[in-house]
Design an enzyme around this catalytic site. Structure first.
Site, short mmCIF file in Angstrom:
data_model
loop_
_atom_site.label_atom_id
_atom_site.label_comp_id
_atom_site.label_asym_id
_atom_site.label_seq_id
_atom_site.Cartn_x
_atom_site.Cartn_y
_atom_site.Cartn_z
N LYS A 142 -12.66 -0.48 6.01
CA LYS A 142 -12.86 -1.35 4.85
C LYS A 142 -13.94 -2.39 5.09
O LYS A 142 -14.84 -2.57 4.27
CB LYS A 142 -11.54 -2.05 4.49
N ILE A 156 -6.83 -5.07 8.12
CA ILE A 156 -8.01 -4.20 7.95
C ILE A 156 -8.99 -4.72 6.90
O ILE A 156 -10.11 -4.23 6.81
CB ILE A 156 -7.60 -2.75 7.61
N ASP A 186 -1.27 -5.98 9.53
CA ASP A 186 -2.37 -5.14 9.09
C ASP A 186 -3.48 -6.06 8.60
O ASP A 186 -3.36 -6.71 7.56
CB ASP A 186 -1.90 -4.22 7.96
N TYR A 234 0.83 -1.21 0.00
CA TYR A 234 0.00 0.00 0.00
C TYR A 234 0.86 1.27 0.00
O TYR A 234 1.70 1.44 0.89
CB TYR A 234 -0.90 -0.05 1.22
#
Length: 485
Positions: free
Chosen positions: A279, A240, A238, A153
């Protein structure tokens, strides 16, 4: 705004005068192109379609129904105003107990209730952005580094580096094995950092992956845990996109590895999870970021630092009621997965009918699209040239692989969950027209029925059928953009 003089720049900090934010990336440039000329089906049908934003708008109606049915959950309604004073005055950085309890329950529910999370370890932050930065501040000093598998990302360059002074060291993953993370790649990146006199303090993984839309299997997660234990470095996970998995295999949280893989050594003090509701629930504007650490000292420090980016008590109050509604959460997660799966199938089929392949995936809000054969040369310069055509002539904002630090040119991330079915149809028509006009791509004759088959695929979806059958919401003809080779 004029150019800043040398004298003016000397009055400001290095952060204020530098470009550490990373906004000069094509990832953000695509957003600017959209902002300057946004697509609208009637007001601006020739505008740029936003497919560079990983938002989940497919379940907004479910949340709206819940809000309408639970007006007392908000302190800004007649039904909930009696709680206004108490909630508006609440500012404890521990967070509302019911909110932390609701988040812990949701994290467990979205992971199939195979593992439990302690509400006392839930630390708030201003979105995943703030959660990542706070975690970085707790784990590393300026000049230290985190290993990050590629592609990753683009926002990590801002979130982890800008204000912390921490470096990111890429762990190169390649298309030859579908970008799977390997022990050798980890070792190579670690050794290279050490040779460059860089102190590695941790490894950051995204699971499910942004931009790949893939999940890490159990064997890979075991390899990762063994690696960080052997090196005595931290692991930041991460997660998410945990609830965006829409088909098998299912998501495996690092929490499950800690609980179930009892045959291997694991120092829990080294493991930390970053989560948010941006998300999975489609709430990016609520700025709900979560740090869940197995390290007591990190929890204590992060909680103190969270004072700089707390979640609004009004938001906490509303979400406490929503996330503790077991019936709603169960229905939401099931329907979200169903709708994401439907959208994925429609979009991959539409791309496939003009010969565009994507990395096989089963999670996330995007596809990792393979446009390597559309490049004039196998270079990142050629990738940027193609991206410029896609942005300015095809009028679609997709993100080039270079902005994700991909090691190979020709890959693009395309988001498909931030739009309605009409915009999907228009975007696929534009892509179809562009590909057919590219002389280097040969599409079999049997694919010439693309528009008919796309229409049939889409109308199988009930929500799209509601749109096209309504006399009040006709689908306008797509602008077929002429693209150069």
């Amino acid at each position: 705004m004029g150019v800043m003089s040398k004298e003016q720049s000397q009055l400001l900090s290095k952060i204020a005068t530098g470009n550490g934010h990373g906004e000069d990336s094509p990832y953000f440039d695509g957003w600017k192109a959209y902002d300057e000329n946004p697509y609208h089906p009637t007001n601006n049908p020739h505008g740029v379609i936003q497919m560079g934003l990983a938002e989940n708008q497919l379940t907004a109606d479910l949340v709206e129904e819940w809000v309408m049915s639970n007006p007392e959950a908000s302190i800004c309604t007649p039904e909930g105003v009696t709680d206004f004073k108490a909630i508006a005055n609440f500012q404890d950085y521990h967070g509302l107990p019911e909110f932390r309890k609701g988040v812990a329950k949701f994290m467990a529910k979205s992971r199939g209730n195979r593992v439990k999370f302690e509400a006392e370890r839930i630390v708030m932050s201003g979105g995943a952005t703030g959660a990542h930065e706070v975690t970085t501040f707790c784990l590393a000093d300026p000049g230290d580094a985190f290993l990050v598998p590629t592609p990753y990302y683009p926002g990590f360059d801002r979130d982890l580096r800008w204000r912390t002074g921490v470096q990111l060291v890429p762990v190169t993953c390649e298309s030859s094995n579908n970008f799977k993370l390997t022990k050798q790649a980890l070792e190579d990146a670690y050794d290279k950092a050490r040779q460059d006199n860089i102190r590695v303090k941790g490894l950051l993984i995204t699971n499910p992956s942004n931009p790949l839309g893939t999940i890490l299997d159990r064997a890979t997660l075991r390899t990762i845990v063994k690696f960080i234990n052997d090196k005595r470095i931290h692991l930041v996970c991460d997660e998410i996109y945990a609830a965006t998995v829409f088909s098998h295999p299912g998501f495996i949280s690092i929490a499950e590895i800690l609980e179930e893989e009892t045959d291997m050594e694991c120092d829990r003090d080294l493991v930390h999870i970053v989560y948010s509701l941006s998300k999975d629930m489609g709430f990016p504007g609520f700025r709900v970021g979560i740090i869940y650490s197995y390290n007591d000292k990190v929890v204590q420090c992060a909680r103190k630092m969270s004072s700089f980016g707390l979640v609004s008590s009004q938001t906490q109050h509303l979400l406490a009621s929503m996330l503790n509604d077991d019936e709603f959460v169960g229905r939401f997660l099931a329907e979200s997965a169903k709708r994401l799966g439907e959208r994925y199938r429609v979009f991959t089929k539409g791309l496939g009918q003009v010969g565009i392949k994507c990395l096989p995936s089963n999670a996330g809000l995007f596809l990792w699209m393979d446009l390597r054969r559309l490049l004039k040369k196998a270079t990142f310069e050629a990738e940027m040239e193609l991206w410029q055509v896609i942005i300015h002539e095809v009028k679609i904002n997709v993100s080039p692989g270079a902005s994700f630090h991909c090691s190979e040119p020709g890959w693009f991330r395309v988001c498909y969950a931030n739009m309605d079915d009409e915009a999907v149809k228009v975007s696929l028509q534009r892509i179809h027209t562009f590909v057919l006009k590219n002389k280097d791509v040969v599409v079999p004759d049997k694919k010439r029925c693309w528009q008919d088959s796309l229409r049939l695929s889409l109308i199988k979806n009930r929500r799209f059928d509601d749109i096209i059958m309504s006399p009040h919401s006709p689908i306008p003809h797509s602008p077929l953009v002429n693209a150069t080779n």
